[in-house]
Design an enzyme around this catalytic site. Structure first.
Site, mmCIF file in Angstrom:
data_model
loop_
_atom_site.group_PDB
_atom_site.id
_atom_site.type_symbol
_atom_site.label_atom_id
_atom_site.label_comp_id
_atom_site.label_asym_id
_atom_site.label_seq_id
_atom_site.Cartn_x
_atom_site.Cartn_y
_atom_site.Cartn_z
ATOM 1 N N GLU A 133 0.876 -1.166 0.000
ATOM 2 C CA GLU A 133 0.000 0.000 0.000
ATOM 3 C C GLU A 133 0.919 1.224 0.000
ATOM 4 O O GLU A 133 1.786 1.331 0.873
ATOM 5 C CB GLU A 133 -0.897 0.002 1.247
ATOM 6 C CG GLU A 133 -1.879 1.134 1.232
ATOM 7 C CD GLU A 133 -2.730 1.209 2.495
ATOM 8 O OE1 GLU A 133 -3.346 2.266 2.710
ATOM 9 O OE2 GLU A 133 -2.771 0.224 3.257
ATOM 10 N N ARG A 188 5.027 -12.349 10.193
ATOM 11 C CA ARG A 188 5.709 -11.085 9.917
ATOM 12 C C ARG A 188 7.142 -11.179 10.413
ATOM 13 O O ARG A 188 7.416 -11.875 11.390
ATOM 14 C CB ARG A 188 5.055 -9.941 10.706
ATOM 15 C CG ARG A 188 3.674 -9.570 10.336
ATOM 16 C CD ARG A 188 3.169 -8.512 11.313
ATOM 17 N NE ARG A 188 3.927 -7.270 11.168
ATOM 18 C CZ ARG A 188 3.625 -6.327 10.280
ATOM 19 N NH1 ARG A 188 2.596 -6.469 9.490
ATOM 20 N NH2 ARG A 188 4.358 -5.226 10.198
ATOM 21 N N LYS A 210 4.499 1.074 9.335
ATOM 22 C CA LYS A 210 4.629 2.328 8.591
ATOM 23 C C LYS A 210 4.056 3.509 9.370
ATOM 24 O O LYS A 210 4.582 4.610 9.304
ATOM 25 C CB LYS A 210 3.916 2.190 7.238
ATOM 26 C CG LYS A 210 4.782 1.502 6.199
ATOM 27 C CD LYS A 210 4.085 1.442 4.861
ATOM 28 C CE LYS A 210 3.157 0.253 4.809
ATOM 29 N NZ LYS A 210 2.517 0.062 3.510
HETATM 30 P P1 ATP Z 1 2.667 -1.848 7.908
HETATM 31 O O1 ATP Z 1 2.037 -2.499 9.081
HETATM 32 O O2 ATP Z 1 4.091 -1.504 8.093
HETATM 33 O O3 ATP Z 1 1.877 -0.700 7.355
HETATM 34 P P2 ATP Z 1 1.466 -3.412 5.889
HETATM 35 O O4 ATP Z 1 1.314 -4.878 5.953
HETATM 36 O O5 ATP Z 1 0.243 -2.625 6.119
HETATM 37 O O6 ATP Z 1 2.658 -3.001 6.800
HETATM 38 P P3 ATP Z 1 1.646 -3.317 3.060
HETATM 39 O O7 ATP Z 1 2.098 -2.211 2.210
HETATM 40 O O8 ATP Z 1 0.220 -3.702 3.011
HETATM 41 O O9 ATP Z 1 2.082 -2.936 4.529
HETATM 42 O O10 ATP Z 1 2.552 -4.598 2.839
HETATM 43 C C1 ATP Z 1 2.928 -5.100 1.584
HETATM 44 C C2 ATP Z 1 3.338 -6.537 1.738
HETATM 45 O O11 ATP Z 1 4.404 -6.651 2.672
HETATM 46 C C3 ATP Z 1 2.201 -7.377 2.276
HETATM 47 O O12 ATP Z 1 2.141 -8.567 1.530
HETATM 48 C C4 ATP Z 1 2.581 -7.635 3.702
HETATM 49 O O13 ATP Z 1 2.088 -8.867 4.131
HETATM 50 C C5 ATP Z 1 4.100 -7.612 3.654
HETATM 51 N N1 ATP Z 1 4.653 -7.198 4.942
HETATM 52 C C6 ATP Z 1 4.399 -6.071 5.623
HETATM 53 N N2 ATP Z 1 5.055 -6.040 6.790
HETATM 54 C C7 ATP Z 1 5.771 -7.195 6.857
HETATM 55 C C8 ATP Z 1 6.663 -7.777 7.817
HETATM 56 N N3 ATP Z 1 6.976 -7.151 8.963
HETATM 57 N N4 ATP Z 1 7.205 -8.972 7.525
HETATM 58 C C9 ATP Z 1 6.918 -9.589 6.378
HETATM 59 N N5 ATP Z 1 6.102 -9.113 5.445
HETATM 60 C C10 ATP Z 1 5.518 -7.935 5.660
HETATM 61 MG MG MG Z 2 -1.360 -3.730 4.695
#
Ligand code: ATP
Ligand code: MG
Length: 529
Positions: free
Chosen positions: A8, A233, A243
């Site tokens: 995102e 994660r 983020k």
């Molecule tokens: P955040 O909580 O930092 O905003 P998010 O999951 O909302 O992370 P996205 O942009 O939706 O952020 O993530 C893109 C991809 O990265 C998704 O497939 C998500 O599962 C993966 N991802 C995000 N954070 C992690 C993490 N700590 N470890 C492994 N994969 C991750």
């Molecule tokens: Mg997300």
């Protein structure tokens, strides 16, 4: 095999995303498949083009290529709208006029069933007409939603008539003001995978409970059956991987920006001097887990040390200089001595280091009353100067506070490195820089940004309470060997006996600025020697 990385665009990517990128692109590479880049941009208010650009830069830098497969969930808005109409026609979705509070109140709990909305039995025609009017802007924000009609008594909360569309008048970074209704993440994400014929939709564990909904949508819409697989994660000690929290660090100016070398963002790690190879290696070693866990920062540091030990040029920089005078060395003489660029890499070659009567050595390498096992310099002690001669200390002067001001020695003329016939024993070897030829530089010494390994894991305290006040110390007195005079940006070095460093983008011609990546693993042990 066809995978995708679906960020995102609401912030910069962090170390957790790096793991996800390496996993998705790495698997496809291994099995001869493809990986798409898809921006999950269904939430208009938090997304920005700056983030889209930074995400692309970071993935490329990590060494992966999505070729022409760059997609945006927002490109599917029209198709998704059609899918929603299909569900309505099948009697599987309805327009609900309840407020969000009412919807929440009727949702039930994990122990009690939810209550069906009084709008649930609207006719297909009425639903189609209202949904169309929602799109046309006939209703104010939040006054109506489209919901799936599944099961208000399902043990899975996500199956209790989840919201599919909401009304929200907000300009979108790509579609502008075309839309005033936006699909919810759960309605856009799985369907996007299906459009792109993604075979393995790899995501983090928190989406495990969403899977039945995604499978229900695939079945009812009769679309490509992408298969979701969840993994834990990545969490790394002393780092945060959210983020939203990283945005707070930036907005509240606890760091200089998203690429501050203390940030766990890919941009921050890159500026700090981590290499793409070291992050890929880290991701590999971490593996794939099904249960939440915490990875030690030490593992990441191990990976960069291993990479740079093989690949970084060795140089001599004195961080805390003290003057050393070799009394029997001619005043005007300059000798250019051979110095190996990297003992781990035979093709790295060597360079010439100017050696003169006056040098700088590390203040730390001097002790006025050293213990017996101390192999550095002190009164009447003998050491070797790296790549140069063996010296014998005769005399020193201190300042008014009793701190060393100047050390005076003699050298053994026939003890030159590589052609030593002096027979003199020197137990320790020190690094040095010619006082006449050395240049000034700035060295930024970084420590962990947080004092606690899990700063976000304290219920009664904010993660900012654990900010490390000593996470950055700036050293302006360092003296560097002259080969570093006009060094470029992003060059990796091992400062002998001290650690791994990279030139920062603040570097100017004639004035290098270094970031410390990590200390040498065994620097503590060596210092005891
Ligand atoms: P955040 O909580 O930092 O905003 P998010 O999951 O909302 O992370 P996205 O942009 O939706 O952020 O993530 C893109 C991809 O990265 C998704 O497939 C998500 O599962 C993966 N991802 C995000 N954070 C992690 C993490 N700590 N470890 C492994 N994969 C991750
Ligand atoms: Mg997300």
């Amino acid at each position: 095999m066809h995978t995708r990385f679906p960020p995102e665009p609401n912030g910069y990517l962090h170390i957790g995303h790096a793991k996800s990128i390496c996993l998705n692109f790495g698997l496809a590479e291994k099995y001869g498949g493809l990986t798409n880049l898809r921006f999950d941009d269904t939430n208009p208010s938090t997304e920005e083009t700056e983030y889209v650009d930074s995400i692309k830069d970071d993935i490329r830098w990590l060494g992966y290529d999505w070729e022409d497969r760059e997609y945006y969930a927002s490109d599917y808005f029209e198709t998704l709208f059609g899918y929603a109409q299909k569900l309505i026609r099948k009697g599987l979705a309805y327009v609900d006029d309840s407020t969000s509070d009412e919807i929440a109140a009727l949702k039930g709990s994990t122990t009690t069933a939810g209550v069906e909305s009084r709008y649930r039995e609207r006719s297909v025609e009425e639903n189609l007409s209202f949904f169309k009017q929602m799109r046309e802007g006939a209703f104010p924000d939040g006054s109506k939603v489209l919901r799936a009609k599944i099961d208000m008594a399902s043990p899975n909360m996500h199956m209790r008539d989840p919201v599919l569309y909401r009304i929200k008048r907000a300009p979108h970074h790509r579609t502008g003001n075309t839309w005033c209704i936006y699909p919810m993440y759960d309605f856009a994400h799985g369907q996007s995978d299906s459009f792109e014929h993604i075979t393995y939709s790899i995501c983090t564990l928190e989406f495990e409970n969403h899977r039945p909904l995604y499978d229900w949508l695939i079945r009812e819409l009769e679309i490509f059956p992408s298969r979701q697989i969840e993994f834990a994660r990545l969490n790394v000690s002393y780092m945060i991987t959210s983020k939203r929290k990283l945005l707070r660090l930036v907005e509240e100016k606890h760091v200089t920006g998203w690429d501050d070398p203390r940030m766990p963002t890919i941009a921050g790690l890159r500026r700090r001097g981590y290499t793409a190879a070291s992050l890929r290696e880290f991701s590999d070693r971490v593996g794939v887990a099904k249960r939440e866990n915490l990875i030690e920062l030490a593992l990441l540091e191990f990976c960069i040390r291993e990479d740079l030990n093989k690949n970084a040029q060795r140089v001599m920089v004195v961080l805390d200089p003290v003057k050393l005078v070799i009394e029997n060395y001619p005043e005007d003489q300059v000798e250019y001595l051979d110095a190996e660029n990297n003992p781990e890499d035979v093709v790295a070659g060597s360079r010439k280091l100017p050696f003169t009567r006056e040098l700088f050595i590390e203040r730390d390498d001097w002790m006025e009353n050293p213990p017996k096992k101390y192999f550095r310099l002190g009164p009447d002690r003998i050491v070797r100067l790296k790549n140069a001669y063996i010296i014998h200390c005769h005399q020193h002067t201190n300042d008014a506070n009793g701190n060393i001001r100047e050390i005076r020695c003699t050298y053994f003329e026939n003890s030159k490195s590589g052609e030593d016939v002096s027979g003199v024993q020197a137990k320790g070897t020190l690094h040095w820089v010619s006082a006449k030829h050395g240049i000034k530089g700035e060295v930024r010494l970084y420590e962990n940004l947080f004092t606690d390994p899990e700063p976000t894991n304290h219920e009664d305290q904010d993660f900012l309470d654990f900010l490390n006040p000593d996470s950055l110390k700036i050293n302006l007195q360092a003296i560097c060997e002259p080969s570093l005079q006009d060094v470029g940006i992003g060059m990796h070095f091992q400062f002998l006996r001290s650690g791994y460093f990279v030139t920062d983008l603040d570097t100017k011609p004639g004035f290098p600025v270094f970031n410390r990546i990590v200390s040498l693993k065994d620097s503590w042990g060596k210092k005891q020697g």
